[in-house]
Design an enzyme around this catalytic site. Structure first.
Site, PDB file in Angstrom:
ATOM      1  CG  LEU A   1       3.157 -11.092  11.833  1.00 53.03           C
ATOM      2  CD1 LEU A   1       4.271 -10.669  12.779  1.00 53.03           C
ATOM      3  CD2 LEU A   1       2.061 -10.045  11.802  1.00 53.03           C
ATOM      4  CG  ASP A   2       3.089  -8.610   5.112  1.00 50.24           C
ATOM      5  OD1 ASP A   2       4.179  -8.083   5.369  1.00 50.24           O
ATOM      6  OD2 ASP A   2       2.016  -7.971   5.100  1.00 50.24           O
ATOM      7  NE  ARG A   3      11.349 -11.368   1.776  1.00 51.97           N
ATOM      8  CZ  ARG A   3      11.978 -11.690   0.661  1.00 51.97           C
ATOM      9  NH1 ARG A   3      11.291 -11.913  -0.444  1.00 51.97           N
ATOM     10  NH2 ARG A   3      13.293 -11.787   0.637  1.00 51.97           N
TER      11      ARG A   3
ATOM     12  CB  THR B   1       4.232  -7.325   8.734  1.00 56.41           C
ATOM     13  OG1 THR B   1       3.471  -6.752   7.667  1.00 56.41           O
ATOM     14  CG2 THR B   1       3.589  -6.927  10.060  1.00 56.41           C
TER      15      THR B   1
END
Length: 272
Positions: free
Chosen positions: A140-142, A144
């Site tokens: 999961l990106d930063r 999200t």
């Protein structure tokens, strides 16, 4: 023919039949033979240590990444004994009890084991979850938030991240403006991002919310793919939250907290 010779021949024939060898010596099982029949296959040992899947382990073994008791082993069916010292790329590994931890990730944490720039990682949040070393399944990106699974079960992790298994991932996207009905219909058709088709399993407005709130279900594992989908149609994702992953939900799991999976949840994942 001499009758006595004939009789002796029949007797010899009878004794030559293995079924009549009453006093045949039993084969002794050597230590090496006993070891071959016991122990754990090397690829399974590596997978159980949380390194990778068994199939990937075979490749690593073949290419010389594994030693046992200081000796290079490239044999696929090699059996590891309880007192063997197995090293993967020089690091001692061991078969660990499988652990499964679910985190409700907050913003501003990156999905990586460590960060040389000193940023907060998801590993900081689950540091006390288990003594075994566990790894995030996918990313999961930063910015999200939402569900992120951790485990040392290499085979299950591989299964959950491969698109062919159609693992369900449902996101709640908050957009900078209302999603038009025409664009919603486009999202339900063929969408091509960066020259590759994206398989959107379902998309709809979030019931009871403004039309800036959209639920989108995908099984692609491509980096930042949900944000790229909406960018493609001229929308900016303000907030993105993963609310379902492989049948797991955020129920009773506050943001920033983790819990271990129940045995039933583990069984369900393995049946996917």
């Amino acid at each position: 023919m001499n009758k006595n010779n004939s009789s002796r021949g029949r007797q010899a024939g009878k004794n030559s039949n293995p079924r009549f060898k009453r006093n045949a010596p039993k084969k002794k099982t050597t230590t090496s033979q006993s070891q071959e029949n016991s122990g754990v296959r090397l690829n399974k040992f590596i997978s159980n240590a949380g390194i990778c899947s068994r199939r990937e382990a075979d490749t690593y073994i073949e290419h010389g990444s594994v030693t046992v008791n200081g000796k290079l082993v490239t044999e696929m069916g090699y059996k590891v004994q309880p007192d063997d010292a197995v090293r993967f790329d020089g690091t001692l590994i061991s078969m660990e009890e499988k652990r499964y931890v679910l985190l409700n990730k907050p913003k501003n944490y990156i999905t990586t084991m460590e960060d040389d720039r000193g940023r907060k990682t998801v590993m900081d949040l689950i540091a006390n979850a288990t003594k075994e070393r566990i790894y995030p399944v996918g990313r999961l990106d930063r910015n999200t938030t939402g569900l992120l699974l951790f485990t040392n079960d290499g085979e299950l992790a591989k299964k959950l991240t491969h698109p062919k298994h159609n693992v369900r991932k449902l996101y709640h996207a908050s957009l900078d403006k209302k999603l038009t009905l025409s664009d919603l219909e486009k999202l339900r058709g063929d969408v091509v991002i960066e020259g590759r088709k994206v398989f959107i399993d379902a998309v709809s407005y979030v019931e009871g919310e403004k039309k800036t709130e959209v639920g989108i279900e995908i099984h692609s594992g491509r980096n930042r793919i949900v944000r790229k989908i909406f960018d493609h149609f001229g929308y900016h994702v303000v907030k993105l939250d993963r609310v379902i992953f492989a049948g797991l939900t955020k129920k009773n799991l506050p943001r920033g907290r983790w819990r271990t999976l129940t045995q039933q949840e583990i069984n369900n994942l393995k049946m996917l």
